[in-house]
Design a protein around this motif. Structure first.
Motif, mmCIF file in Angstrom:
data_model
loop_
_atom_site.group_PDB
_atom_site.id
_atom_site.type_symbol
_atom_site.label_atom_id
_atom_site.label_comp_id
_atom_site.label_asym_id
_atom_site.label_seq_id
_atom_site.Cartn_x
_atom_site.Cartn_y
_atom_site.Cartn_z
ATOM 1 N N TRP A 175 7.285 -1.110 -6.018
ATOM 2 C CA TRP A 175 7.588 -0.254 -4.879
ATOM 3 C C TRP A 175 6.929 1.114 -4.978
ATOM 4 C CZ3 TRP A 175 9.110 -2.055 -0.474
ATOM 5 C CH2 TRP A 175 9.757 -3.286 -0.442
ATOM 6 N N TRP A 176 6.717 1.612 -6.175
ATOM 7 C CA TRP A 176 5.990 2.876 -6.340
ATOM 8 C C TRP A 176 4.536 2.700 -5.904
ATOM 9 C CZ3 TRP A 176 5.569 6.019 -11.581
ATOM 10 C CH2 TRP A 176 5.158 7.321 -11.286
ATOM 11 N N LEU A 177 3.929 1.582 -6.288
ATOM 12 C CA LEU A 177 2.562 1.316 -5.866
ATOM 13 C C LEU A 177 2.483 1.101 -4.358
ATOM 14 C CD1 LEU A 177 1.346 -0.983 -8.771
ATOM 15 C CD2 LEU A 177 0.393 1.241 -8.144
ATOM 16 N N ARG A 178 3.453 0.379 -3.811
ATOM 17 C CA ARG A 178 3.454 0.169 -2.362
ATOM 18 C C ARG A 178 3.570 1.496 -1.618
ATOM 19 N NH1 ARG A 178 7.419 -5.165 -1.670
ATOM 20 N NH2 ARG A 178 5.780 -6.743 -2.013
ATOM 21 N N PHE A 179 4.396 2.380 -2.100
ATOM 22 C CA PHE A 179 4.534 3.698 -1.482
ATOM 23 C C PHE A 179 3.206 4.445 -1.523
ATOM 24 C CE2 PHE A 179 5.122 8.262 -1.967
ATOM 25 C CZ PHE A 179 5.897 8.572 -0.852
ATOM 26 N N THR A 180 2.524 4.396 -2.661
ATOM 27 C CA THR A 180 1.256 5.113 -2.808
ATOM 28 C C THR A 180 0.207 4.579 -1.842
ATOM 29 O OG1 THR A 180 1.779 5.481 -5.149
ATOM 30 C CG2 THR A 180 -0.500 5.828 -4.464
ATOM 31 N N ILE A 181 0.153 3.263 -1.681
ATOM 32 C CA ILE A 181 -0.815 2.664 -0.765
ATOM 33 C C ILE A 181 -0.424 2.935 0.689
ATOM 34 C CG2 ILE A 181 -1.872 0.493 -0.039
ATOM 35 C CD1 ILE A 181 -2.706 1.607 -2.799
ATOM 36 N N ALA A 182 0.860 3.105 0.953
ATOM 37 C CA ALA A 182 1.300 3.404 2.323
ATOM 38 C C ALA A 182 0.887 4.801 2.758
ATOM 39 C CB ALA A 182 2.816 3.251 2.430
ATOM 40 N N LEU A 183 0.645 5.708 1.815
ATOM 41 C CA LEU A 183 0.342 7.105 2.161
ATOM 42 C C LEU A 183 -0.862 7.229 3.092
ATOM 43 C CD1 LEU A 183 0.940 8.803 -1.317
ATOM 44 C CD2 LEU A 183 2.361 9.057 0.728
ATOM 45 N N PRO A 184 -2.049 6.693 2.713
ATOM 46 C CA PRO A 184 -3.191 6.861 3.627
ATOM 47 C C PRO A 184 -3.013 6.136 4.947
ATOM 48 C CG PRO A 184 -3.780 5.467 1.759
ATOM 49 C CD PRO A 184 -2.442 6.048 1.450
ATOM 50 N N TYR A 185 -2.255 5.047 4.964
ATOM 51 C CA TYR A 185 -2.016 4.354 6.226
ATOM 52 C C TYR A 185 -1.115 5.189 7.138
ATOM 53 C CZ TYR A 185 -3.999 -0.104 4.621
ATOM 54 O OH TYR A 185 -4.844 -1.087 4.196
ATOM 55 N N PHE A 186 0.115 5.429 6.713
ATOM 56 C CA PHE A 186 1.100 6.056 7.585
ATOM 57 C C PHE A 186 0.713 7.484 7.962
ATOM 58 C CE2 PHE A 186 4.997 8.566 8.202
ATOM 59 C CZ PHE A 186 5.474 7.933 9.344
ATOM 60 N N PHE A 187 0.383 8.301 6.949
ATOM 61 C CA PHE A 187 0.055 9.689 7.255
ATOM 62 C C PHE A 187 -1.317 9.813 7.912
ATOM 63 C CE2 PHE A 187 3.382 10.420 4.015
ATOM 64 C CZ PHE A 187 4.229 11.198 4.798
ATOM 65 N N GLY A 188 -2.201 8.827 7.655
ATOM 66 C CA GLY A 188 -3.449 8.794 8.402
ATOM 67 C C GLY A 188 -3.191 8.553 9.878
ATOM 68 N N GLY A 189 -2.187 7.720 10.195
ATOM 69 C CA GLY A 189 -1.799 7.495 11.584
ATOM 70 C C GLY A 189 -1.153 8.718 12.196
ATOM 71 N N ILE A 190 -0.283 9.392 11.434
ATOM 72 C CA ILE A 190 0.345 10.624 11.923
ATOM 73 C C ILE A 190 -0.727 11.666 12.252
ATOM 74 C CG2 ILE A 190 1.781 12.577 11.245
ATOM 75 C CD1 ILE A 190 3.437 10.163 11.886
ATOM 76 N N ALA A 191 -1.735 11.771 11.382
ATOM 77 C CA ALA A 191 -2.795 12.760 11.589
ATOM 78 C C ALA A 191 -3.599 12.479 12.853
ATOM 79 C CB ALA A 191 -3.727 12.791 10.371
ATOM 80 N N LYS A 192 -3.667 11.218 13.263
ATOM 81 C CA LYS A 192 -4.426 10.867 14.467
ATOM 82 C C LYS A 192 -3.682 11.224 15.754
ATOM 83 C CE LYS A 192 -7.208 7.097 12.509
ATOM 84 N NZ LYS A 192 -6.852 7.243 11.102
#
Length: 474
Positions: A175-192
């Motif tokens: 779950w720590w790794l999944r969270f780390t990989i989720a960062l560029p996805y989710f926050f990349g979407g927020i930034a858009k």
């Protein structure tokens, strides 16, 4: 016998709040899950990192980025860091390549991962103008992987040290790794979720020059198609992690994310990022997926996973320290991408809160300008062109980033001081954001040599963005 029967039929004791935390919270956090997907990620990550290191030798980027430049833009408060002298940087990258191979093989895994993390992060801290989101992601992933026991299977370590051999890893690893990989996805979407991106910029600008791309080139000339790409990328970033976690949409999400990264690799020069993300995204599949796939390739149908029942782990100090590290990591990684929301101004213009926030491929900047040095009495001295001091790739990045402009002003100040002169430094820089008309970027009346380091935004000498994205037609 009667007493035994009574004990057998008695209801289980009800735990208090501490008992619930110990028996449920800790159990779930440290419960075993299959480690096959994490072991495969370790192998893929090591090979991708080795590929990256070899590419640096092939292109001689080591000399380009760390040996040839006269000046380097370091990160505060680590600006004292300098490239290794002589052939030191070549030797460092050779060691990094060896460590990457050891990571893939699982040979002295924890030591290899820790040393690679330190060495790779050191190279990125030497030069701000080379900041890339995927460099940041590699540093984060390597840091997390230092703690994750990814060497318990399919590794040299598991052969040499049988006591560490295990088919499982604790749940927090996954779950720590999944969270780390989720960062560029989710926050990349927020930034858009910004006005420029929702109007198709800078995507329209970039795609206009890629109409010769094979297969999809003709479509890139269509404004509506490119706008659909921009919106589709935003929605994918925001929704892909939930889609991968939900069993019914998992395979659709995996197919879409594969198309997304393959298109990025085709259209943009972003190095290992698409391939790293493709491999890492498989962590959202069931942890046994490599074994299930191997069994299917051999003609088997697979066996149902049996539930594993274990006793509540005895919580020790090292477990509590680990939890503190993970929670601290989560808090920082949630705060950093959102901090720009509390800073006035357009983050793509001011750059304040832009880094470490997964603001990926969201802005196109071009600029020009010069610096004026005045002697201590205020008389005009000389006009300094940054191109006389910096490499082209440094100059391109410096003109659009206030902190680098300030640092360059300090370079000019220090050079003058070495000649026994005390000078004032003024910047006259004009910038264009996402195709807008050029406008002044820095207050040319502010002496940057005397201005304090812009650590706490907002910075007063950054002029606000006033030009519209698409000026009205007359």
């Amino acid at each position: 016998m009667a007493q035994t029967a009574t004990q057998k039929n008695a209801p289980p004791p009800q735990p208090n709040s501490k008992g619930i935390w110990r028996n449920v919270g800790w159990l779930q956090f440290f419960a075993p899950v299959d480690g096959a997907s994490i072991a495969l990620l370790r192998i893929a990550l090591g090979l991708i990192l080795l590929w990256e290191v070899l590419h640096y030798f092939q292109t001689d980027w080591i000399a380009t980025y760390w040996i040839k430049p006269r000046y380097h833009f370091g990160y505060w408060p680590l600006e004292f860091l300098r490239p290794l002298p002589g052939a030191g940087m070549y030797l460092l990258f050779a060691v990094l390549g060896l460590l990457a191979l050891c990571i893939a093989m699982g040979c002295l895994y924890r030591l290899s991962m820790a040393l690679f993390w330190l060495g790779f992060t050191y190279t990125t801290l030497l030069e701000q103008t080379r900041y890339l989101n995927h460099f940041y992601l590699v540093s984060l992933l390597c840091f997390v992987m230092v703690f994750v026991p990814a060497h318990r299977r399919w590794s040299v370590d598991s052969l040499l040290f049988p006591r560490i051999r295990s088919a499982t890893v604790p749940a927090w690893s996954l779950w720590w790794l999944r969270f780390t990989i989720a960062l560029p996805y989710f926050f990349g979407g927020i930034a858009k979720l910004n006005a420029d991106w929702l109007q198709g910029e800078p995507m329209q600008m970039w795609m206009a020059g890629k109409t010769n791309t094979m297969i999809i080139g003709p479509f890139l000339a269509n404004e509506h198609f490119v706008l659909a790409m921009a919106w589709g990328g935003m929605l994918l970033d925001l929704l892909v992690v939930p889609a991968l976690l939900w069993r019914r949409s998992r395979w659709l999400g995996l197919i879409l994310v594969a198309i997304f990264h393959l298109l990025n690799a085709l259209l943009f020069e972003i190095g290992i990022f698409p391939w790293l993300m493709l491999c890492a995204t498989t962590l959202y599949l069931p942890p046994t997926w490599p074994l299930d796939l191997w069994q299917r390739l051999q003609g088997g149908r697979g066996k149902p996973t049996q539930a594993t029942i274990i006793a509540t782990p005895k919580i020790q100090l090292r477990h509590r320290l680990l939890v503190a590290i993970i929670v601290s990591f989560l808090v920082v990684q949630i705060f950093l991408p959102l901090r720009h929301l509390f800073i006035p101004g357009n983050v793509h213009w001011t750059e304040e809160g832009h880094r470490y926030a997964w603001q990926m491929k969201l802005r196109s900047k071009s600029g020009y300008g010069f610096f004026t040095l005045r002697e201590g009495d205020g008389t005009v001295g000389i006009t300094a062109s940054p191109s006389q001091y910096l490499e082209d790739w440094q100059l391109e990045n410096m003109l659009g980033k206030p902190i680098l402009i300030w640092q360059f002003a300090q370079i000019l100040k220090q050079e003058a001081a070495a000649q026994g002169r005390k000078v004032q430094v003024y910047a006259d820089i004009h910038l264009s954001l996402n195709g807008r008309a050029y406008q002044p970027f820095i207050d040319s009346k502010v002496d940057l040599a005397a201005a304090p380091r812009p650590l706490w935004p907002p910075t007063a000498w950054i002029l606000p963005l006033t030009t519209p994205l698409h000026p009205p037609e007359h």
